[in-house]
Each structure stands twice: as C-alpha cells, then as structure tokens.
Design a protein around this motif. Structure first.
Motif, short mmCIF file in Angstrom:
data_model
loop_
_atom_site.label_atom_id
_atom_site.label_comp_id
_atom_site.label_asym_id
_atom_site.label_seq_id
_atom_site.Cartn_x
_atom_site.Cartn_y
_atom_site.Cartn_z
N GLU A 194 11.07 -77.10 73.90
CA GLU A 194 10.45 -77.57 72.64
C GLU A 194 11.25 -77.15 71.41
O GLU A 194 10.94 -77.59 70.29
CB GLU A 194 9.01 -77.04 72.52
N PHE A 200 12.78 -67.62 71.21
CA PHE A 200 11.41 -67.10 71.09
C PHE A 200 11.49 -65.62 71.42
O PHE A 200 11.93 -65.26 72.52
CB PHE A 200 10.48 -67.76 72.11
N PHE A 201 11.04 -64.77 70.51
CA PHE A 201 11.07 -63.34 70.81
C PHE A 201 9.71 -62.88 71.30
O PHE A 201 8.70 -63.01 70.60
CB PHE A 201 11.53 -62.54 69.60
N PRO A 203 7.12 -59.79 72.74
CA PRO A 203 6.84 -58.52 72.05
C PRO A 203 7.97 -57.49 72.17
O PRO A 203 8.35 -56.87 71.19
CB PRO A 203 5.56 -58.05 72.74
N LYS A 206 11.05 -58.55 70.14
CA LYS A 206 10.76 -58.48 68.71
C LYS A 206 10.77 -57.02 68.25
O LYS A 206 11.22 -56.70 67.15
CB LYS A 206 9.40 -59.13 68.43
N LYS B 226 0.66 -56.99 69.72
CA LYS B 226 2.10 -57.04 69.96
C LYS B 226 2.74 -58.12 69.11
O LYS B 226 2.32 -59.28 69.17
CB LYS B 226 2.37 -57.37 71.44
N GLU B 227 3.77 -57.74 68.39
CA GLU B 227 4.42 -58.71 67.50
C GLU B 227 5.37 -59.62 68.26
O GLU B 227 6.08 -59.20 69.16
CB GLU B 227 5.18 -57.96 66.41
N VAL B 228 5.39 -60.89 67.86
CA VAL B 228 6.33 -61.86 68.43
C VAL B 228 7.01 -62.61 67.28
O VAL B 228 6.66 -62.43 66.11
CB VAL B 228 5.62 -62.89 69.34
N GLU B 229 7.99 -63.41 67.63
CA GLU B 229 8.63 -64.26 66.62
C GLU B 229 8.91 -65.61 67.27
O GLU B 229 9.57 -65.67 68.30
CB GLU B 229 9.94 -63.61 66.14
N THR B 230 8.39 -66.67 66.67
CA THR B 230 8.60 -68.00 67.24
C THR B 230 9.42 -68.84 66.26
O THR B 230 9.45 -68.55 65.06
CB THR B 230 7.26 -68.69 67.54
N PRO B 231 10.09 -69.86 66.77
CA PRO B 231 11.01 -70.64 65.91
C PRO B 231 10.31 -71.35 64.76
O PRO B 231 9.11 -71.65 64.83
CB PRO B 231 11.60 -71.67 66.88
N LEU B 232 11.08 -71.63 63.73
CA LEU B 232 10.56 -72.32 62.55
C LEU B 232 10.44 -73.81 62.75
O LEU B 232 9.68 -74.47 62.05
CB LEU B 232 11.48 -72.04 61.37
N MET B 233 11.23 -74.33 63.69
CA MET B 233 11.17 -75.77 63.96
C MET B 233 10.89 -75.96 65.44
O MET B 233 11.50 -75.30 66.27
CB MET B 233 12.52 -76.41 63.66
N LEU B 234 10.00 -76.89 65.73
CA LEU B 234 9.70 -77.20 67.13
C LEU B 234 9.47 -78.70 67.24
O LEU B 234 9.05 -79.35 66.27
CB LEU B 234 8.47 -76.41 67.59
N GLY B 271 3.59 -72.18 68.82
CA GLY B 271 4.72 -71.32 69.20
C GLY B 271 4.28 -70.16 70.09
O GLY B 271 4.89 -69.92 71.14
N LEU B 274 3.41 -71.16 73.60
CA LEU B 274 4.56 -71.29 74.51
C LEU B 274 4.98 -69.93 75.07
O LEU B 274 5.44 -69.83 76.20
CB LEU B 274 5.73 -71.96 73.80
N ILE B 275 4.81 -68.87 74.29
CA ILE B 275 5.11 -67.53 74.82
C ILE B 275 4.08 -67.17 75.90
O ILE B 275 4.43 -66.64 76.95
CB ILE B 275 5.16 -66.48 73.69
N LEU B 290 -1.17 -61.28 70.55
CA LEU B 290 0.15 -61.57 69.99
C LEU B 290 0.02 -61.87 68.50
O LEU B 290 -0.75 -62.73 68.11
CB LEU B 290 0.76 -62.79 70.70
N LYS B 295 6.14 -67.60 59.08
CA LYS B 295 6.36 -68.40 57.87
C LYS B 295 6.03 -69.85 58.18
O LYS B 295 6.64 -70.45 59.05
CB LYS B 295 7.83 -68.26 57.47
N THR B 315 3.58 -66.96 54.41
CA THR B 315 3.64 -66.16 55.62
C THR B 315 2.22 -65.76 56.00
O THR B 315 1.50 -65.19 55.18
CB THR B 315 4.44 -64.88 55.34
#
Lengths: 568, 568
Positions: A194, A200-201, A203, A206, B226-234, B271, B274-275, B290, B295, B315
């Motif tokens: 996708e 994708f980070f 936990p 990240k 738990k912190e995650v980071e997902t992409p800005l565009m999907l 996002g 998907l994790i 999560l 942003k 954010t």
C-alpha cells in the motif's frame, strides 16, 4: 591460467561474461561500465525493464553456459569512428569513447559479444568457472544522483572452488545480519504494497529511531542549534526559485492545493529559508543554526529500492546554518566535533574525510572560494582530522566535506556531509544587517550527520548484527525469575525501573530459566535481570549480559547507577 | 423595548439584521441558522465567494443603515408549502422546514427581508443599536464534518452603549492574547503564502511542541502504549477499503506514485491497521496499544483557516488500541486517567465528558453495543467522572466519549475523544487467535488526548496568555547580571544549567538591570536568575519570577532541585 594470479583480471573478465549473458537474454539492455572491485565485480546497465533479484539465477545459468562454450577472448584496437558506429544506440558508451584519449579504443570480443576494454583479461570464457551473482542495486550514470538511474548487477569470481566456498560462507554470515532480515526477525519495521518504498516502523523500530533523534537533539541543543518544523508540502513556485524543480522534478511527488501545484518536499532547505526570511535579520542573530528532523520524499525506481538503504521517504537530521564568511571556520569545527563524537558513540572510530574543491563553472568570486576552502582546511586541522582532497569535485555553489565510516564488517558507508552554499542566499535574496547598517548576504552551511535516519538505522542494525547496545535497544532489560516464588519481587523491580524510564519487560511465563534466557537472547535484549531466592532475600539482581557474562549480587542502587551510566 | 430585558431576544433579532444586511450586499448567499448564544449571536451561511475578515466592517455598516431605517418586524405563520416556495433555492431552509412539526412555520419580515423564525424578537430594526461583528469562522451544516462547509459570522449585541463598551474592553483584552498575535510577538510560528494553511514552527514554537510530545510520550509509555510511525502517503485502495475515500475525498490531497494514485493521509488509522495485520496476532498480544504522533493533511477552504485553530496539516496524538470486548472497560479507564492527568498539568481542572450512544442504523449486535456502553459507563464511574449522555449521537460504528476543557478565559474547547470502533476490524478482516485457537475480531479504540497538537498549542498560548509555565517555556531561564563584573560567574552558571538540559540564556549586553528585566518580561521568560556581587560571593542566585516575586540567596543546589521539581 594459474591460481594466485591477479583476481582483478578474472573478475573484470567475469563482468564481460555477465554482460554477454545479459545481452543474449535481454538484447535491448544498454551497458555502461563493468569493472572489477576489491570484492568482485559489477556491471552498471540500463535494462528495458528493471531486473529483479529473481532474474539473477537465469543470468547466472547463462553465464555458465557461455563459460562452457569456452570462447576465446580476443582483444583488438579499433578506430574511434568504428567504435562509435558499433555503439550508435548506446549514449553511455559513446560518451566514454569520446572521453578517451587517442584515436583508437580497445575492444574485447568473445563469440558474438564485444565490449569496450582496456585489456587485461583471461584467455577464454572457459577460464571463468567459479563465480556468483550477489545482488541488484541502483546506481547512477557517472554517480550523479541527478543523472540517469541505472541498475547494477554485482557478483564475484574466484580461481578455485575452495576460495569460492570460503567466500560463500562469508556471504551467508553477512546475509544473516542483513537489516531486512533482522528487521523482520526483531519486528522493527516492514514494507507494504500500500506504500511501496515507504517504511512502516513498528514499536521497536520506532523506539530505536526515537533514541537516534533524542541523542542527536541533545548534542545539537548543547551546541545552540535550534529545531524548527517546516511543512511537508510547499508550492511549486518555491521549488522553481530554489532550482529543485528544474533539476529534480522527475524525482519529486506533486499534489494540488487550492488548484495550485504543490510539491511534497524532497529537501528541507527551502522551508527553513522561508523561516530565515520571516523577518529582517541582524548580524547579532548570526550564526543562526536551524535544524530539522525533516521527512523528505524522493522518487526512486521500484527496482532499486533496497530495505532501509534505499527508500522513497526518509528523515534527514538536516541543519542549515546562516552565518557570515568569517564564521564558517568555527561552525565547521563545531560540526566536525559533533560528527566525530556521534560516530564514536556507535563504535565508528575511524571517519574518513574528503574535501571537494572548486569545480569549473563555479559561482562566486575567487576570494570567496579561497577563503572558504582555507576555512574548511583550518577547521579540519583544528579538529586534528586527516582528509583527502577531491580536486574540482565541489558543487558549483560551494565546497563540500564528505564523511565515511567503516562498519564492523569492514564496509564503508558515506554518512555526513557539510556543504557550503553561496548560491541560495543570492537566489532567495537573503540578507542580514551588518554592523553599520549595510545589508549583506549570509552564507548557508548545509549539514547532516546521520544523513537519512532510516538508512543509518539499517547501517547500525547490520553493524551491531542486531545486538544493539543498551542505550539503543528497544527493550533494554528483561526480568527473569528462577521460579514463580520471585514474581512479586520481580514486579516490584519492574515498576521501579519503569518509573526510571528504563525500557524493561518481565518474563510472564513459568518456563525454566534456560528457556527464558534463550528467549531473551533470540530477542537480542542486552540485559537479563535474573532473580532467585537469594536475590529476593538480599534485594539484589544478577545481571546477565547478552554475551553470557554475569554480574552477581548487584544491589538496586548499583543497578540504577549502571543504568544511568549507559543511558543516552 | 426596555433595558435589562432578555438579551437573547435582542441578539436573535441582531442575527436577522445581520442576514438582512448580507442579503442586500451579497444577494446569492444562502442562509441556514442564526441563533442567539450566551455571548452574542451568529449566523451560519453559504456565501457564493468566501467572506474575509475584511468584509465585516462593510456588513456592520449596512446593519447600522438598516437599523436607522427603523423597519418594523412582523411575525406571521405561513403554510409549509408557501415556505418551501419562498426557499426553493435554499436546500438548508428546505430541510429545516421539512423537519419542523405542524403544517405551518413562522416567518419574520422586516422590509424586503424575511427569515424563518419561531418568534421572540424586538419590535423594529431601530431597537438594535449597539452591536458588533466579531469574527468569521468555519462551520458545517448540522455540525457534521463530512457535511457542507459553511461560514459563520459571529457578533454580539447589547441594549445599552455602556454594556457594549464593557464588552468591547473584554474583547480587546482577549485580542491581546490571540495566539496568532502572541505567536508572532514571541516568534513561535508563522504562515507563508508558499504553503497556505501549513504552519511553519520557529525554534521557540517547535520547542513547545517538543515538550508537549515528550510529556505525552512519557505518560503513554508508562502505560505500555507503543509508538509507531506510518507513511505519509498510502495508495487509494487502502482509503477505499477504510471508507475514507468515499466519505472524505473532497478533503484529501492526492499524489501519484508509480502511476498509481496515493492519498496524503488525512487519518492515521489505516496505517496502523496495516501494522496490526503485519503478522497473525494472538490474544496474548492484546491489548495492543499503538500510538503515533501522526501528521495528517486535510483540506479546508482557505476562508475558514484560522491560525493554529484551523489548519490544513496537523499532528494527532493518535492511539489505536486493539483489544477484546472484555478489555474495553479497563482500557478506557486507563485512558480517562491519562487524559485527566494531562489536562490537570495545564490547569484544566474541570473536564466535561459526554457519552454518545447508539444511533439508528448502527452496525453491530444489540449485545455488543449494550456491553460496550456498559463498559464505558463502568469506566467513567471507576474514574469518578461526571458525564452527560448524548442519546443516539454515537457514530454508526461505535459509541464515543468526548472531553471538553474550560480555559482561563472561561471558553470551552473540545479536546480528547475516545471512539469505539466495531467496523474497521470487520472491514480490514482483522483477527486474533483466541484461547483455544479460534479466530476472533478485535475491537479498535481510537483515542486522542491533545487531539491536534497544533490546535492544542494555540489553546494553551491563549489560556496562559503567553506566560507558559517553566516546563513548557521555550526559554526557561535568563541569567541577568547587575554589572559586567558578574559575567564570569554568570557564564559558569549558564554552562552548568545547560548541561543539566535547562533551556537557559544569558543576557549578553551591559544594560541596567531594570532594562534586562523588562526584556525578559517582554519575552515572557518564567525565571530570571539575577546575579550581583553578593550572589557571586555566596555562589547563589536571586530567582525572580515573571510575576515579580523574588527568592533571594538560592544556592545552586536549591536551584537545581527547584528545576527538577518543575521539569517535565
């Protein structure tokens, strides 16, 4: 052909063999350069459709077939004119031919295949028996990131089967520590259909990124750098003004806001420049050191994406220093110090530095360049840093320092650049009020230390073979108990450590200690805190390190002191 | 019309007057609702072209003209049919007419202007003399964020000039603390034409944001989020699957990657989903909490943008908890606790809570809803929290808790939501392996505490009138010296505090102390550390607070203890 002979001869020949095989399988491929390297060989080429890793076995098979044909290699000199006509459809070879001195060029022929060649190869394709294709990656024609994107097939070759086997063993070892593999095993990050090329980070991944950010932020704030945040999308006009649009638009993503075209930022500079321009600046505000953990998006062909090493969205620890000519030296010295200290923290003790000087067609006066380069050299000297000079390889808008680190497997990585810039201040009409009230142009210094945080994360995962040190480990400590009797003390300790900000977990099951230790080892948790009855009684813990070393009878106070010592 | 009479009668009439003036100046405006409020009145309307703040004086002038015409207000009942024909081009009024009970509706007429009206107004436009239009903002038809975006003109009216003047004084006071004004004065953030609606955070603004993030991160990590980071565009497919594309696409920005349409994320949920789907999940992993400082970009009409309160990129401190039905109650309880603790830290002691229950056409069984709402109520009870019930106002996919805070100027802000979601797990086919090996669907809890960090920053700037407390202030302390003699000790102290991570500055000039204090006050720096000869001699400081209170002869140790006490 005897054993022990120059490996580069064999490997250069293997590159010919690779191109020969590719030319039979994919006749429309355009070849560029195929040299031997220290570890094998590669060939950079422009395929009609991008190759995938899964194409390599077929190419390798065809190489073996051509080897079995045992075709003699013939080397002749032909006129440049003749060479140009042979390569009339290949702009890369034409460029190479025109750049060579003399009236003739060398041509190596094996069967129906021929290639430009200075000479120095085996007698026959049959001499190349032990070889392997190892990877596909992206490259650029003339290594210019704004130039044509190519694909590089890399391989290696040996004179004997024994040498080949030894090498393969090494490769297997390295594959074990491939960050893509460890990233999955340790549940650090993933890629999804996708969002191709956008990581994708999870936990744990990240958490490592956060530690990298926190550590850098602390260092930069101590040196009075100031963090900013600029928007992810900015209007095309801005990118036209900065020049990125013209030179970089094929690698940029665009969107539309209020019926105007906006670019998703591929660089952070123009955004911070707008902050500089927010109000008139005085010399008293300089040097103004603005940094940003700026997320940039840059298009890469899907075929060249490679784990975290090559992605389409990444975060740069991007600093822009606005200063006077006279301030350059001191700023660079500070930055070299930050860079060296940072790299040392990861065990990258040796940092190689290259200084790229004034190219032809540079902008700015002789004096500006001479002063700037003298400033860089003085800063390097003051930092006690060795460096090499890359004569004429600076950008047209300023000289540059590049930093390379050597990882635990002996591989070199470029991390860190310092780029002086005499151009954007002109371009954006940046000024400051000098003492006396005249308006002057600031110099901009672009600096990054990690470079891409995502790529740096990939590098350290491999460098540490997944065994991250205490300060970086997503889970720093795991509390294990010999029996369930100690669970209550274990929970007490857990709560206490957690309140101290330690990233601690507790083993909740009732498995034998050996199983608990194995589990923690698999997860590469640096510290195991083992509790038996004795530890409960004495209010202590046994600290077992990942490598098996144990420290018995640590008091809680001693444990906390140890933790503080190893924390960020 | 006598003084002291019900203000709402006057203000409701002023809303008619406003609409009358707008209808004369901008005949194609469609009017919706124009009620009196506690502080004045507003009218929500759909103009042909968006109004700007600068249009208000002209509208106000016309209102005065119509007031001077002294037109009598006539109130009649007309048939719904007649009303529908009067409003045949206004879908909003038509909807209102159809929703009213009975066969007739009330109509108020003043001159050529008429408006739907239940009654209760002044006798003549001449009775409305003392009024003021105060702002333009955005609103939505039926307050539905996915509905038609409207513009709201807000004003106020009084019976006497004296009351009006008192009110204006209050307004001036409030304007002084407008976050847009303070943001500029304190150099916190800015907006630029190159990115309309996308804030630029200057060093001091970014520092406050970082403190907000660090404080929330600490709280959430303590609670095992738990912190995650997902992409800005999907890719669009994902947004089609989540339903956002269909309901939200007019507010989304799009780009293209590999010739496929991608959306710049307006929400963080898909996002993280998907994790969740990255690998099969076991009940042992639940609840999986999560969170992401994600942003998001959402289009707003340029006319409704309003400082940090309404932007196009912001954010969210966005948490998604994947849990079982049985775990809902405990999770909500934890979250309410985090929310209350967070708000208390800002002095928002009173948090109002509303529970929205099952609407018509809800998805999910009766039992799921009953259990979930019982869980929410139990959690609220356990938290000792008062709440009101908004019957039937939940989303179709689950019940919701909304939290409102009251700022120092008595204004209410919605911050914080907890939304249960029975829908997306179905939609994305999310499962976990339950004990016994069967596959079950998790529930998703969407939670945000600050909500939009940018908006929250705007709120606290106004709430604190710019005087941020020590832990939030971008510059926490400024060292001042009575004469230059003390500079050396000042620098010593500076270095020491800086190493402790204090955001400290030193006054570099040689101005008289009064001037130095004034400068620090202007910059709203909470602590001034004043050093004279006595302080040098005794190795102490005098701590002067922004409000003028002073603490003399603080030892460095006492100072550091004080700092630790007030730090994040």
């Amino acid at each position: 052909m005897k054993k022990g002979q120059d490996l580069s001869v064999l490997r250069h020949s293997a590159a010919h063999l690779l191109a020969h095989a590719v030319s039979e399988l994919y006749p429309n491929t355009k070849f560029t350069l195929g040299p031997a390297t220290e570890t094998g060989f590669f060939y950079d080429m422009l395929p009609e459709t991008n190759f995938k890793e899964s194409d390599l076995p077929e190419i390798e098979k065809r190489m073996h077939e051509i080897s079995e044909r045992n075709l003699p290699l013939e080397h002749t000199q032909i006129s440049k004119k003749e060479a140009c006509s042979l390569y009339k459809d290949n702009q890369f070879k034409l460029e190479m031919i025109n750049n060579l001195e003399g009236d003739t060029v060398g041509l190596a022929t094996q069967g129906a295949f021929f290639d430009l060649c200075r000479g120095g190869h085996v007698d026959s394709t049959g001499d190349i028996k032990f070889f392997k294709l190892t990877s596909i990656s992206g490259s650029y024609w003339r290594a210019d990131r704004n130039g044509v994107a190519l694909q590089r097939i890399t391989g290696t070759a040996f004179y004997t089967q024994k040498d080949m086997r030894l090498h393969e063993k090494k490769i297997e070892e390295a594959l074990k520590y491939d960050h893509r593999r460890l990233g999955k095993e340790l549940d650090l990050f993933s890629f999804k259909d996708e969002g191709v090329g956008f990581p994708f980070f999870h936990p744990k991944g990240k958490q490592i990124l956060n530690s990298l950010v926190a550590s850098m932020r602390k260092r930069l704030e101590q040196a009075n750098y100031k963090e900013v945040e600029t928007p992810l999308m900015l209007s095309d006009e801005l990118w036209k003004c900065s020049g990125h649009y013209e030179f970089y638009k094929d690698n940029m993503y665009f969107s539309e806001v209020d019926e105007k075209s906006y670019a998703i930022k591929p660089m952070n500079c123009p955004g911070t420049i707008l902050i500089y321009k927010d109000h008139p600046r005085s010399y008293r505000e300089l040097p103004l050191r603005l940094y940003e953990f700026g997320k940039v998006h840059r298009h890469e062909l899907s075929g060249v994406l490679h784990g975290l090493f090559r992605v389409r969205a990444f975060t740069i620890d991007d600093t822009h220093i606005y200063c006077t000519q006279e301030q350059i030296e001191k700023e660079i010295l500070t930055n070299i110090g930050i860079l060296q200290e940072t790299m040392k923290k990861f065990g990258f003790d040796s940092v190689k530095i290259a200084l790229s000087t004034r190219p032809e067609n540079a902008m700015g006066s002789d004096k500006i360049w001479a002063d700037a380069i003298a400033g860089l050299k003085n800063a390097l000297k003051a930092a006690g840093a060795d460096y090499v000079i890359q004569e004429g390889e600076g950008a047209f808008y300023g000289p540059k320092l590049e930093f390379k680190i050597l990882d635990s497997m002996g591989r070199e990585w470029q991390c860190g650049t310092i780029q002086l810039d005499f151009f954007q201040a002109e371009n954006f009409d940046l000024t400051y009020v000098a003492p006396g009230g005249t308006l002057k142009r600031p110099v901009i210094i672009h600096q990054a230390i990690y470079g891409s945080l995502e790529r740096f994360l990939g590098i350290i995962i491999e460098h540490y073979k997944g065994n991250l040190p205490f300060w970086l480990a997503p889970v720093q400590a795991k509390i294990l108990t010999i029996t369930d009797e100690q669970k209550s003390y274990a929970h007490e300790l857990y709560t206490q450590l957690k309140e101290q900000g330690v990233r601690v977990e507790i083993y909740e099951g009732s498995d034998p200690l050996a199983g608990q230790i194995k589990d923690a080892q698999m997860k590469k948790i640096p510290w195991m805190l083992i509790i038996g009855n004795k530890e409960v009684e004495n209010k202590t813990v046994t600290l077992r390190h990942l490598d098996g070393k144990q420290e018995f009878g640590l008091s809680q106070k001693a444990l906390l002191e140890k933790i503080n010592q190893f924390t960020l």
